[in-house]
Design a protein around this motif. Structure first.
Motif, PDB file in Angstrom:
ATOM      1  N   LEU B  63     -48.668  12.437 -34.775  1.00 13.60           N
ATOM      2  CA  LEU B  63     -47.976  11.180 -35.076  1.00 13.60           C
ATOM      3  C   LEU B  63     -48.364  10.072 -34.112  1.00 13.60           C
ATOM      4  O   LEU B  63     -48.067   8.915 -34.352  1.00 13.60           O
ATOM      5  CB  LEU B  63     -46.463  11.379 -34.990  1.00 13.60           C
ATOM      6  CG  LEU B  63     -45.779  12.159 -36.107  1.00 13.60           C
ATOM      7  CD1 LEU B  63     -44.285  12.146 -35.892  1.00 13.60           C
ATOM      8  CD2 LEU B  63     -46.116  11.592 -37.467  1.00 13.60           C
ATOM      9  N   GLY B  66     -45.909   7.126 -30.145  1.00 10.08           N
ATOM     10  CA  GLY B  66     -44.652   6.527 -30.589  1.00 10.08           C
ATOM     11  C   GLY B  66     -43.823   7.477 -31.445  1.00 10.08           C
ATOM     12  O   GLY B  66     -42.641   7.707 -31.180  1.00 10.08           O
ATOM     13  N   GLY B  67     -44.461   8.044 -32.458  1.00 11.04           N
ATOM     14  CA  GLY B  67     -43.766   8.962 -33.346  1.00 11.04           C
ATOM     15  C   GLY B  67     -43.283  10.200 -32.617  1.00 11.04           C
ATOM     16  O   GLY B  67     -42.205  10.719 -32.892  1.00 11.04           O
ATOM     17  N   GLY B  68     -44.092  10.662 -31.657  1.00  4.42           N
ATOM     18  CA  GLY B  68     -43.724  11.850 -30.895  1.00  4.42           C
ATOM     19  C   GLY B  68     -42.521  11.601 -30.004  1.00  4.42           C
ATOM     20  O   GLY B  68     -41.551  12.366 -30.003  1.00  4.42           O
ATOM     21  N   GLN B  70     -40.350   9.239 -30.309  1.00  7.66           N
ATOM     22  CA  GLN B  70     -39.186   8.973 -31.151  1.00  7.66           C
ATOM     23  C   GLN B  70     -38.541  10.280 -31.611  1.00  7.66           C
ATOM     24  O   GLN B  70     -37.322  10.385 -31.701  1.00  7.66           O
ATOM     25  CB  GLN B  70     -39.585   8.143 -32.369  1.00  7.66           C
ATOM     26  CG  GLN B  70     -38.378   7.687 -33.163  1.00  7.66           C
ATOM     27  CD  GLN B  70     -38.752   6.844 -34.355  1.00  7.66           C
ATOM     28  OE1 GLN B  70     -39.737   7.100 -35.028  1.00  7.66           O
ATOM     29  NE2 GLN B  70     -37.970   5.820 -34.605  1.00  7.66           N
ATOM     30  N   CYS B  71     -39.375  11.285 -31.866  1.00  7.64           N
ATOM     31  CA  CYS B  71     -38.858  12.600 -32.234  1.00  7.64           C
ATOM     32  C   CYS B  71     -37.978  13.139 -31.101  1.00  7.64           C
ATOM     33  O   CYS B  71     -36.906  13.699 -31.343  1.00  7.64           O
ATOM     34  CB  CYS B  71     -40.031  13.536 -32.508  1.00  7.64           C
ATOM     35  SG  CYS B  71     -39.557  15.066 -33.287  1.00  7.64           S
ATOM     36  N   LEU B  74     -34.705  11.346 -31.175  1.00  6.64           N
ATOM     37  CA  LEU B  74     -33.872  11.910 -32.247  1.00  6.64           C
ATOM     38  C   LEU B  74     -33.179  13.178 -31.752  1.00  6.64           C
ATOM     39  O   LEU B  74     -31.986  13.384 -31.963  1.00  6.64           O
ATOM     40  CB  LEU B  74     -34.743  12.272 -33.448  1.00  6.64           C
ATOM     41  CG  LEU B  74     -35.014  11.204 -34.493  1.00  6.64           C
ATOM     42  CD1 LEU B  74     -36.086  11.682 -35.454  1.00  6.64           C
ATOM     43  CD2 LEU B  74     -33.742  10.906 -35.266  1.00  6.64           C
ATOM     44  N   TYR B  75     -33.971  14.007 -31.093  1.00  5.69           N
ATOM     45  CA  TYR B  75     -33.457  15.275 -30.563  1.00  5.69           C
ATOM     46  C   TYR B  75     -32.341  15.004 -29.544  1.00  5.69           C
ATOM     47  O   TYR B  75     -31.270  15.605 -29.602  1.00  5.69           O
ATOM     48  CB  TYR B  75     -34.610  16.042 -29.911  1.00  5.69           C
ATOM     49  CG  TYR B  75     -34.238  17.387 -29.352  1.00  5.69           C
ATOM     50  CD1 TYR B  75     -34.365  18.538 -30.114  1.00  5.69           C
ATOM     51  CD2 TYR B  75     -33.773  17.517 -28.044  1.00  5.69           C
ATOM     52  CE1 TYR B  75     -34.026  19.784 -29.605  1.00  5.69           C
ATOM     53  CE2 TYR B  75     -33.425  18.751 -27.524  1.00  5.69           C
ATOM     54  CZ  TYR B  75     -33.557  19.881 -28.305  1.00  5.69           C
ATOM     55  OH  TYR B  75     -33.223  21.096 -27.800  1.00  5.69           O
ATOM     56  N   ARG B  78     -29.234  13.839 -31.261  1.00  5.31           N
ATOM     57  CA  ARG B  78     -28.559  14.914 -31.978  1.00  5.31           C
ATOM     58  C   ARG B  78     -27.822  15.855 -31.036  1.00  5.31           C
ATOM     59  O   ARG B  78     -26.733  16.329 -31.334  1.00  5.31           O
ATOM     60  CB  ARG B  78     -29.585  15.696 -32.797  1.00  5.31           C
ATOM     61  CG  ARG B  78     -28.942  16.767 -33.640  1.00  5.31           C
ATOM     62  CD  ARG B  78     -29.805  17.200 -34.773  1.00  5.31           C
ATOM     63  NE  ARG B  78     -30.296  16.072 -35.568  1.00  5.31           N
ATOM     64  CZ  ARG B  78     -31.182  16.211 -36.538  1.00  5.31           C
ATOM     65  NH1 ARG B  78     -31.677  17.390 -36.808  1.00  5.31           N
ATOM     66  NH2 ARG B  78     -31.593  15.159 -37.221  1.00  5.31           N
ATOM     67  N   ALA B 168     -34.163   6.027 -31.622  1.00  4.26           N
ATOM     68  CA  ALA B 168     -34.304   7.086 -32.629  1.00  4.26           C
ATOM     69  C   ALA B 168     -34.442   6.475 -34.018  1.00  4.26           C
ATOM     70  O   ALA B 168     -35.067   7.052 -34.899  1.00  4.26           O
ATOM     71  CB  ALA B 168     -33.113   8.035 -32.574  1.00  4.26           C
ATOM     72  N   LYS B 169     -33.867   5.268 -34.166  1.00 12.10           N
ATOM     73  CA  LYS B 169     -33.978   4.582 -35.469  1.00 12.10           C
ATOM     74  C   LYS B 169     -35.204   3.671 -35.528  1.00 12.10           C
ATOM     75  O   LYS B 169     -35.912   3.645 -36.520  1.00 12.10           O
ATOM     76  CB  LYS B 169     -32.723   3.744 -35.721  1.00 12.10           C
ATOM     77  CG  LYS B 169     -31.544   4.534 -36.204  1.00 12.10           C
ATOM     78  CD  LYS B 169     -30.552   3.603 -36.910  1.00 12.10           C
ATOM     79  CE  LYS B 169     -29.179   4.229 -36.982  1.00 12.10           C
ATOM     80  NZ  LYS B 169     -28.225   3.541 -36.099  1.00 12.10           N
ATOM     81  N   HIS B 170     -35.407   2.896 -34.455  1.00 15.62           N
ATOM     82  CA  HIS B 170     -36.493   1.917 -34.478  1.00 15.62           C
ATOM     83  C   HIS B 170     -37.405   2.129 -33.276  1.00 15.62           C
ATOM     84  O   HIS B 170     -36.990   1.906 -32.148  1.00 15.62           O
ATOM     85  CB  HIS B 170     -35.960   0.478 -34.401  1.00 15.62           C
ATOM     86  CG  HIS B 170     -34.747   0.228 -35.236  1.00 15.62           C
ATOM     87  ND1 HIS B 170     -34.812  -0.121 -36.556  1.00 15.62           N
ATOM     88  CD2 HIS B 170     -33.428   0.303 -34.936  1.00 15.62           C
ATOM     89  CE1 HIS B 170     -33.591  -0.263 -37.040  1.00 15.62           C
ATOM     90  NE2 HIS B 170     -32.728  -0.007 -36.072  1.00 15.62           N
ATOM     91  N   TYR B 171     -38.623   2.543 -33.540  1.00 20.45           N
ATOM     92  CA  TYR B 171     -39.575   2.707 -32.444  1.00 20.45           C
ATOM     93  C   TYR B 171     -40.972   2.540 -33.020  1.00 20.45           C
ATOM     94  O   TYR B 171     -41.275   3.100 -34.074  1.00 20.45           O
ATOM     95  CB  TYR B 171     -39.405   4.098 -31.804  1.00 20.45           C
ATOM     96  CG  TYR B 171     -39.869   4.179 -30.366  1.00 20.45           C
ATOM     97  CD1 TYR B 171     -39.251   3.420 -29.386  1.00 20.45           C
ATOM     98  CD2 TYR B 171     -40.919   5.016 -30.003  1.00 20.45           C
ATOM     99  CE1 TYR B 171     -39.656   3.489 -28.072  1.00 20.45           C
ATOM    100  CE2 TYR B 171     -41.333   5.096 -28.678  1.00 20.45           C
ATOM    101  CZ  TYR B 171     -40.699   4.332 -27.717  1.00 20.45           C
ATOM    102  OH  TYR B 171     -41.105   4.402 -26.410  1.00 20.45           O
ATOM    103  N   THR B 173     -44.897   2.879 -33.792  1.00 20.58           N
ATOM    104  CA  THR B 173     -45.638   4.132 -33.963  1.00 20.58           C
ATOM    105  C   THR B 173     -46.753   4.294 -32.930  1.00 20.58           C
ATOM    106  O   THR B 173     -46.821   5.306 -32.245  1.00 20.58           O
ATOM    107  CB  THR B 173     -46.251   4.202 -35.368  1.00 20.58           C
ATOM    108  OG1 THR B 173     -45.250   3.836 -36.297  1.00 20.58           O
ATOM    109  CG2 THR B 173     -46.719   5.613 -35.661  1.00 20.58           C
TER     110      THR B 173
END
Lengths: 117, 239
Positions: B63, B66-68, B70-71, B74-75, B78, B168-171, B173
């Motif tokens: 990803l 950025g995508g990583g 952001q994951c 998210l974690y 949660r 987690a919502k906006h980041y 890539t």
């Protein structure tokens, strides 16, 4: 426009319409993305069958050659299709990213659960 | 510290450095949780993480940073972490400064604290050209939101739960660091900086090679300007 050219234009436009229809039937293209292409095909059929429309548009835009107007319209159309594809790709990439992240978090949870057992 | 702290360590082809980084973190700050994010590495990183028994997220497709990260956010959201720290896996960021970066966030001085190598100007200061680029981006961010941040590309940063939930919502890539600062400021969060000393990377290859740097500058500058128009200030940062 000579009858010969008109014949081939109608043939080409109808062929495009048919190809789109076949794609839709076989599920290769979703209706959402076919709408633009169907619009183009119908437009081309109208232009080919009633060249008068093109002449009127030419006079309205004050262009020298009717064919240039057709080219211009086609080019604009292709631009719109390309832009819509860029939007579609961006949205798909975002969905793909979200799925990947959700998958990775689930995978870790699964791994942790398996290790506990 | 009673707060739950999670350290995110993005890892892409870092098999040479990742064990050192993690072990150093574990010995320096044993009280914090950490999570390595393996961004679909093509070397033996995943097997190494598995065999060492480190907690890690394994992204099935690459990803980008950025995508990583952001994951990881998210974690953290949660699992209810109070502070989330992002730290590079290549040994550039010294866990000894973790506390300095986390403390302002814990004290409520800011929602995001960035570990900056330019405050005290000690340690590895990166190349001249990169400093010029960083200064430019720093100036651009100052122009766009009125906040002066010196080390805008630093990936050593701590965020509180609210900020983490926002990211987690906006980041962004790719190349997300400068954009994240501007997004945070525009969305009404507070950003601070803490002095740290950074090392030169220990091995592997930086994610930004020299021939990509022009693309980097153009892309990031444009993204920043667009963010200025697309992110609207919300009261107290409740986006």
């Amino acid at each position: 426009m000579t009858p010969q050219l008109q014949f081939f234009m109608i043939l080409g436009a109808v062929a495009l319409l048919l190809i789109i229809f076949i794609f839709l039937k076989r599920g290769l293209m979703s209706v959402k993305y076919s709408l633009l292409w169907l619009g183009l095909a119908v437009g081309l059929v109208i232009f080919a069958m009633f060249p008068y429309v093109v002449y009127v548009l030419r006079d309205l835009l004050d262009m020298e050659m009717p064919v240039n107007l057709v080219f211009l319209l086609m080019f604009c159309f292709v631009l719109i299709v390309l832009l819509s594809l860029s939007i579609a790709i961006s949205q798909l990439a975002d969905k793909c990213k979200r799925l990947t992240q959700a998958n990775a978090i689930l995978e870790k949870r699964l791994r942790d659960l398996e290790e506990k057992q | 510290m009673d707060e739950k702290i999670l350290v995110l360590i993005p890892c892409y082809n870092e098999e040479e450095n990742i064990v050192n980084t993690v072990e150093r973190l574990r010995s320096t700050c044993p009280e914090v949780d950490f999570l390595v994010i393996n961004d679909c590495s093509t070397d033996g990183s995943a097997a190494l993480l598995q065999s060492r028994g480190y907690p890690f997220l394994d992204l099935p497709v690459n990803l980008g940073i950025g995508g990583g990260v952001q994951c990881g956010y998210l974690y953290a959201t949660r699992y209810g972490y109070d502070v989330t720290v992002q730290m590079d896996g290549d040994g550039q960021h010294d866990p000894a400064y973790l506390r300095e970066v986390v403390q302002p966030v814990l004290n409520g001085e800011c929602d995001m604290c960035i570990g900056s190598r330019f405050i005290k100007k000690e340690g590895f200061q990166t190349s001249f050209m990169r400093r010029v680029g960083i200064r430019f981006l720093s100036g651009l961010i100052h122009l766009l939101c009125g906040k002066r941040v010196l080390d805008v590309t630093s990936g050593f940063r701590a965020t509180n739960a609210r900020m983490t939930a926002y990211f987690a919502k906006h980041y962004a890539t790719d190349y997300p660091e400068p954009e994240a600062i501007l997004a945070a400021c525009l969305a009404g969060y507070t950003v601070g900086e803490a002095p740290v000393i950074m090392q030169e990377r220990q091995g592997g290859v930086s994610s930004i090679s020299s021939f990509k740097s022009v693309y980097y500058m153009v892309k990031v500058s444009l993204a920043l300007i667009i963010d200025r128009f697309s992110i609207h200030k919300t009261r107290g940062g409740k986006a």
